[in-house]
Design an enzyme around this catalytic site. Structure first.
Site, PDB file in Angstrom:
ATOM      1  N   GLU A 158       0.912  -1.323  -0.046  1.00  0.00           N
ATOM      2  CA  GLU A 158       0.007  -0.132  -0.110  1.00  0.00           C
ATOM      3  C   GLU A 158       0.940   1.099  -0.155  1.00  0.00           C
ATOM      4  OE1 GLU A 158      -3.020  -0.147   3.080  1.00  0.00           O
ATOM      5  OE2 GLU A 158      -3.313  -2.257   2.469  1.00  0.00           O
ATOM      6  N   ILE A 256      14.743  -1.904   8.165  1.00  0.00           N
ATOM      7  CA  ILE A 256      15.404  -2.074   9.519  1.00  0.00           C
ATOM      8  C   ILE A 256      15.279  -0.828  10.393  1.00  0.00           C
ATOM      9  CG2 ILE A 256      16.861  -3.910   9.060  1.00  0.00           C
ATOM     10  CD1 ILE A 256      19.267  -1.729   8.982  1.00  0.00           C
ATOM     11  N   CYS A 266      -1.783  -6.524   6.846  1.00  0.00           N
ATOM     12  CA  CYS A 266      -1.302  -7.705   6.413  1.00  0.00           C
ATOM     13  C   CYS A 266      -0.221  -8.479   7.595  1.00  0.00           C
ATOM     14  CB  CYS A 266      -0.421  -7.438   5.160  1.00  0.00           C
ATOM     15  SG  CYS A 266      -1.410  -7.285   3.740  1.00  0.00           S
TER      16      CYS A 266
HETATM   17  N1  LIG Z   1      -3.738  -4.625   1.490  1.00  0.00           N
HETATM   18  C1  LIG Z   1      -2.627  -5.002   1.115  1.00  0.00           C
HETATM   19  O1  LIG Z   1      -1.551  -4.082   1.030  1.00  0.00           O
HETATM   20  C2  LIG Z   1      -2.041  -6.686   0.464  1.00  0.00           C
HETATM   21  C3  LIG Z   1      -1.013  -6.928  -0.183  1.00  0.00           C
HETATM   22  C4  LIG Z   1      -0.808  -8.235  -0.707  1.00  0.00           C
HETATM   23  C5  LIG Z   1      -1.905  -9.130  -0.271  1.00  0.00           C
HETATM   24  N2  LIG Z   1      -3.098  -8.688   0.477  1.00  0.00           N
HETATM   25  C6  LIG Z   1      -4.037  -9.750   0.661  1.00  0.00           C
HETATM   26  O2  LIG Z   1      -5.004  -9.422  -0.299  1.00  0.00           O
HETATM   27  C7  LIG Z   1      -6.431  -9.998   0.232  1.00  0.00           C
HETATM   28  C8  LIG Z   1      -7.218  -8.687   0.045  1.00  0.00           C
HETATM   29  O3  LIG Z   1      -6.652  -7.463   0.941  1.00  0.00           O
HETATM   30  P1  LIG Z   1      -7.350  -6.185   0.719  1.00  0.00           P
HETATM   31  O4  LIG Z   1      -6.307  -5.358   1.658  1.00  0.00           O
HETATM   32  O5  LIG Z   1      -7.412  -5.826  -0.639  1.00  0.00           O
HETATM   33  O6  LIG Z   1      -8.593  -6.488   1.395  1.00  0.00           O
HETATM   34  P2  LIG Z   1     -10.116  -5.145   1.412  1.00  0.00           P
HETATM   35  O7  LIG Z   1     -10.529  -5.562   2.549  1.00  0.00           O
HETATM   36  O8  LIG Z   1      -9.356  -4.114   1.210  1.00  0.00           O
HETATM   37  O9  LIG Z   1     -10.839  -5.742   0.249  1.00  0.00           O
HETATM   38  C9  LIG Z   1     -11.632  -6.888   0.096  1.00  0.00           C
HETATM   39  C10 LIG Z   1     -12.997  -6.650  -0.527  1.00  0.00           C
HETATM   40  O10 LIG Z   1     -13.310  -7.941  -1.012  1.00  0.00           O
HETATM   41  C11 LIG Z   1     -14.712  -7.919  -0.838  1.00  0.00           C
HETATM   42  N3  LIG Z   1     -15.545  -8.908  -0.766  1.00  0.00           N
HETATM   43  C12 LIG Z   1     -15.642  -9.743   0.476  1.00  0.00           C
HETATM   44  N4  LIG Z   1     -16.401 -10.722   0.108  1.00  0.00           N
HETATM   45  C13 LIG Z   1     -16.684 -10.812  -1.385  1.00  0.00           C
HETATM   46  C14 LIG Z   1     -17.106 -11.770  -2.111  1.00  0.00           C
HETATM   47  N5  LIG Z   1     -17.689 -12.939  -1.774  1.00  0.00           N
HETATM   48  N6  LIG Z   1     -17.323 -11.405  -3.526  1.00  0.00           N
HETATM   49  C15 LIG Z   1     -16.748 -10.416  -4.103  1.00  0.00           C
HETATM   50  N7  LIG Z   1     -16.072  -9.442  -3.205  1.00  0.00           N
HETATM   51  C16 LIG Z   1     -16.054  -9.570  -1.744  1.00  0.00           C
HETATM   52  C17 LIG Z   1     -14.859  -6.760   0.207  1.00  0.00           C
HETATM   53  O11 LIG Z   1     -16.487  -6.103   0.169  1.00  0.00           O
HETATM   54  C18 LIG Z   1     -13.868  -5.683   0.066  1.00  0.00           C
HETATM   55  O12 LIG Z   1     -14.421  -4.738  -0.770  1.00  0.00           O
HETATM   56  C19 LIG Z   1      -6.104 -10.384   1.593  1.00  0.00           C
HETATM   57  O13 LIG Z   1      -5.829 -11.614   1.717  1.00  0.00           O
HETATM   58  C20 LIG Z   1      -4.898  -9.549   2.108  1.00  0.00           C
HETATM   59  O14 LIG Z   1      -4.069 -10.347   2.941  1.00  0.00           O
HETATM   60  C21 LIG Z   1      -3.239  -7.367   0.817  1.00  0.00           C
END
Ligand SMILES: NC(=O)c1ccc[n+]([C@@H]2O[C@H](COP(=O)([O-])OP(=O)(O)OC[C@H]3O[C@@H](n4cnc5c(N)ncnc54)[C@H](O)[C@@H]3O)[C@@H](O)[C@H]2O)c1
Length: 443
Positions: A158, A256, A266
């Site tokens: 992010e 670091i 995360c």
């Molecule tokens: N945020 C990061 O920096 C980051 C980086 C790498 C990996 N990840 C991983 O990626 C995944 C998503 O993270 P995020 O930060 O984007 O989450 P987030 O909470 O910002 O977004 C998730 C979205 O999924 C939607 N959702 C839930 N159930 C759903 C369904 N059944 N169908 C369609 N949409 C649905 C929610 O409404 C929400 O908008 C997580 O597993 C996280 O660990 C996140």
């Protein structure tokens, strides 16, 4: 290529916009109608540098669209990306309910071959669960339709998400047949032009790789925080130690920095989830347990310094807080150190005047309106009448402030710096009582 992405959060929306930018036709599906409505109207529900322009450009070009219609999503894409949240359950394990819900929806509406690409961070064995969930629904429908399941964890950060997605360090593809590897290689070819960044492996290893990366990064932070706490107690300066060790190429300068603990969506949940995975496999992951415990303690360190300075009496005191987001260039406050401090200060009857360049709306959403939480228009007005300044996020605008003005506006010249932004000697010469992390002479 036609791509459907389930989940339009930080990962889904960035992936969708970047894949559309390369000429693909992307349909983003989310179950949150409010989010989808905003996106359809051209508003971006999160702050991520460059995202708004990229989304607008690609929606206007007709390559990027948003819907709550799950069936339309399953019909649209050869690639069905899963990018939904995997929050911790009450036990600290990754809660897979959203991932499984998407898999079941795919099973309900699938009519021809699809590649299901799991981008969410999920424990080892989840691809099998996804495969099974689709198979169950298909068998209820009395159908046999081909599909593959691939693990393609996401490594974007992010605050730099677009850059990370467009120029990835690596593209991990965990697959169990050459057909899907080829399809994914083609899909990612535009992101892969200067040299091949694709790393293919088996599915379980790909799932574990994502946790390994986050756990390693969290370990570096907790390690430095542990060292900072030792440095404070033995009269050393962690900033000098940091430079001293970073010069060793086996250690390096990246990641670091000591501070007031890691947060975000995360690291905290992924370290916990990996520890739970290990536990379920009959192994006690002691390093991971320590990384988590050190971080929990570190999130309290600023509060401990504050309460010691004010000799246990915070009732009626007001604190200026700079930074609410868990790190700069995002509005994300999930598991942010600011939340631990805010709640601790409020529990002692203190008030907070806060400013963050991007997370004000998020803070309002999380805490609502309350008399002991004043969201200020800018960093200067947060200082007015406060007993001390606390810096929690290393936004650039906080790095070189007008110290004369700070001194003038605070009731007393006291700064608690959770990110070691300032020079202790300079602060002392300027007449501040300055507390930082791991700098003995600022205890
Ligand atoms: N945020 C990061 O920096 C980051 C980086 C790498 C990996 N990840 C991983 O990626 C995944 C998503 O993270 P995020 O930060 O984007 O989450 P987030 O909470 O910002 O977004 C998730 C979205 O999924 C939607 N959702 C839930 N159930 C759903 C369904 N059944 N169908 C369609 N949409 C649905 C929610 O409404 C929400 O908008 C997580 O597993 C996280 O660990 C996140």
């Amino acid at each position: 290529m036609k791509i459907s992405i389930f989940g339009s959060g930080y990962v889904g929306l960035v992936s969708g916009a970047c894949l559309a930018e390369m000429g693909n036709e992307v349909l983003c599906v989310d179950t949150d109608p409010h989010k989808i409505k905003l996106l359809q109207q051209g508003s971006i529900p999160i702050y991520e540098p460059g995202l708004e322009a990229l989304v607008h450009k690609n929606t206007q070009a007709g390559r990027l669209a948003f819907t709550t219609d799950v069936r339309a999503g399953v019909e649209h894409g050869l690639f069905q990306f899963i990018a939904v949240g995997t929050p911790p359950d009450e036990d600290g394990c990754a809660d897979l309910q959203h991932v499984v819900a998407v898999a079941r929806s795919i099973g309900e509406h699938i009519t021809g071959y699809r590649v299901i690409v799991n981008k969410s961070t999920v424990p080892v064995g989840t691809a099998d669960k996804v495969r099974q969930a689709v198979a169950e629904v298909l068998s209820n429908r009395g159908l046999t339709i081909q599909y593959d399941v691939v693990s393609n964890p996401e490594f974007l950060k992010e605050g730099a998400a677009i850059d990370d997605f467009m120029k990835p360090d690596r593209i991990i593809i965990g697959a169990d047949n050459p057909r899907t590897i080829e399809l994914l290689r083609d899909l990612y070819a535009p992101f892969n032009r200067s040299h091949d960044r694709v790393v293919c492996m088996d599915i379980r290893s790909a799932e574990l790789t994502k946790y390994a990366a986050n756990a390693m990064l969290a370990t570096k932070i907790s390690f430095m925080n542990e060292l900072a706490n030792i440095a404070e107690r033995v009269g050393a300066d962690i900033e000098q130690v940091r430079i001293g060790i970073g010069s060793d190429p086996r250690i390096g300068y990246h990641f670091i920095y000591p501070g007031c603990g890691y947060g975000g969506s995360c690291f905290p949940k992924d370290v916990q989830a990996l520890e739970r995975t290990a536990h379920q496999a009959g192994y006690s992951a002691q390093v991971l347990q320590a990384v988590e415990a050190v971080n929990q303690r570190q999130k309290q360190v600023l509060f401990d310094k504050i309460i010691t300075h004010f000799q246990g009496e915070l009732r009626g005191k007001t604190f200026a807080l700079w930074g609410l987001a868990f790190k700069p260039n995002t509005d994300d406050m999930r598991a942010a150190p600011s939340r631990t401090l805010l709640e601790a200060l409020w529990s002692q009857g203190a008030k907070v005047r806060a400013y963050d360049p991007q997370a004000m709306h998020e803070a309002q959403r999380v805490y609502g309106t309350r008399a002991d939480f004043i969201l200020c228009e800018d960093q200067e007005s947060a200082l007015t009448g406060a007993d001390a300044l606390v810096v929690l996020t290393e936004w650039n605008v906080f790095r070189s402030p007008d110290f004369g003005k700070i001194k003038q506006d605070l009731k007393s010249p006291v700064i608690f710096d959770g990110r070691n932004l300032y020079d202790p000697e300079h602060m002392r010469d300027a007449g501040f009582t300055y507390y930082a992390i791991g700098r003995a002479h600022t205890i």
